[in-house]
Design a protein around this motif. Sequence first.
Motif, short mmCIF file in Angstrom:
data_model
loop_
_atom_site.label_atom_id
_atom_site.label_comp_id
_atom_site.label_asym_id
_atom_site.label_seq_id
_atom_site.Cartn_x
_atom_site.Cartn_y
_atom_site.Cartn_z
N ASP A 49 0.84 -1.21 0.00
CA ASP A 49 0.00 0.00 0.00
C ASP A 49 0.87 1.25 0.00
O ASP A 49 0.55 2.25 0.66
N GLY A 50 1.99 1.18 -0.73
CA GLY A 50 2.87 2.32 -0.88
C GLY A 50 3.85 2.53 0.25
O GLY A 50 4.72 3.40 0.16
N GLN A 51 3.77 1.71 1.30
CA GLN A 51 4.65 1.88 2.46
C GLN A 51 5.73 0.80 2.46
O GLN A 51 5.43 -0.39 2.30
N PRO A 52 7.02 1.19 2.64
CA PRO A 52 8.09 0.19 2.65
C PRO A 52 8.01 -0.71 3.87
O PRO A 52 7.67 -0.27 4.97
N ALA A 65 0.79 -5.01 8.54
CA ALA A 65 0.69 -4.12 7.38
C ALA A 65 -0.40 -4.55 6.40
O ALA A 65 -0.75 -3.80 5.49
N GLY A 66 -0.92 -5.78 6.57
CA GLY A 66 -2.04 -6.19 5.73
C GLY A 66 -1.83 -7.42 4.87
O GLY A 66 -2.64 -7.69 3.99
N VAL A 67 -0.75 -8.18 5.10
CA VAL A 67 -0.53 -9.42 4.35
C VAL A 67 -1.12 -10.59 5.13
O VAL A 67 -0.90 -10.71 6.34
N SER A 68 -1.88 -11.44 4.46
CA SER A 68 -2.37 -12.68 5.07
C SER A 68 -2.25 -13.79 4.05
O SER A 68 -2.21 -13.55 2.85
N VAL A 69 -2.16 -15.04 4.55
CA VAL A 69 -1.91 -16.18 3.69
C VAL A 69 -2.91 -17.29 3.99
O VAL A 69 -3.21 -17.57 5.15
N VAL A 70 -3.42 -17.90 2.92
CA VAL A 70 -4.23 -19.10 3.04
C VAL A 70 -3.48 -20.20 2.30
O VAL A 70 -3.33 -20.15 1.08
N HIS A 71 -3.01 -21.21 3.05
CA HIS A 71 -2.21 -22.28 2.45
C HIS A 71 -3.11 -23.39 1.92
O HIS A 71 -4.31 -23.43 2.19
N GLN A 72 -2.50 -24.33 1.22
CA GLN A 72 -3.24 -25.42 0.60
C GLN A 72 -4.01 -26.24 1.64
O GLN A 72 -5.16 -26.63 1.41
N ARG A 147 -8.24 -4.37 6.85
CA ARG A 147 -9.07 -3.17 6.66
C ARG A 147 -9.54 -3.17 5.21
O ARG A 147 -8.72 -3.28 4.30
N PRO A 148 -10.86 -3.08 5.00
CA PRO A 148 -11.37 -3.12 3.62
C PRO A 148 -10.66 -2.10 2.74
O PRO A 148 -10.46 -0.95 3.12
N GLY A 149 -10.24 -2.55 1.55
CA GLY A 149 -9.57 -1.64 0.63
C GLY A 149 -8.07 -1.62 0.76
O GLY A 149 -7.39 -0.92 0.02
N GLU A 150 -7.52 -2.41 1.71
CA GLU A 150 -6.07 -2.41 1.92
C GLU A 150 -5.56 -3.85 1.95
O GLU A 150 -6.31 -4.81 2.10
#
Length: 242
Positions: A49-52, A65-72, A147-150
């Motif tokens: 989202d533009g932030q390092p 920061a907003g990363v999530s993972v769904v594994h197999q 957060r919706p949109g991010e």
Amino acid sequence: TRVLENVELLVEPGEIHALIGQNGSGKSTVVKILTGYHAPDPGMALLLDGQPIELPVQWEAVAAAGVSVVHQDLGLLDHASVAENIGVGGFVRSRFLRKIDWRRQEAAAQEVLDRLGVEVHPSTPVGALNATQRAEVGIARALRDQRPGEGVIILDEATRALPREELVRFHSLLKRVVAQGTSVLIVTHNLEEVLALADRVTVLRDGKVVGPGLPTPTLTEQDMAKLMLGKTVGSLNRRGAD
């Protein structure tokens, strides 16, 4: 062993972006770097989202920061309820005693299920759900703190276990997610699914990008297979016949 070389990946806001390649092409390494499992060589830059994001990636920081993972395997607990599975790693707790507030936890689970349009009751044991409902719970958990949109949800072969007839329903769910502005990065071997679902696709071969963010409406399965293999499927068949 150098697995990746000069790989650049751009996932736009509110898009479904596919990452494809043969086994050993580097897909899993990309995901593991993004989630902090592997540390990259010096020189990498990661922006969300533009932030390092500070490197090497720390999972707590990138998740915040907003990363999530769904594994197999989805990582679900069959003996636990939907609300409990959604809460794993971030249960709603009472302010003073820090005990899990189950009433508020069920309400929080219901809120994210409603946001996705998933018709599963929070008290239902996950072991009683079908394959599609389980995948939906996995997505709901990934969206719990979003957060919706991010942010971006990474689906690492998460649709492989779904029956073909259930994929349409699951794809509709993902389209509702990106309609809110959140991005989805789907790692898959299913080229038919890429064309049906993704807006763009990045192709890896031998640790290098050979197809950077290509619009899927301009591609066929044969086009993507040729990029992945470095040759046409027909030429491989003819060589095998020789």
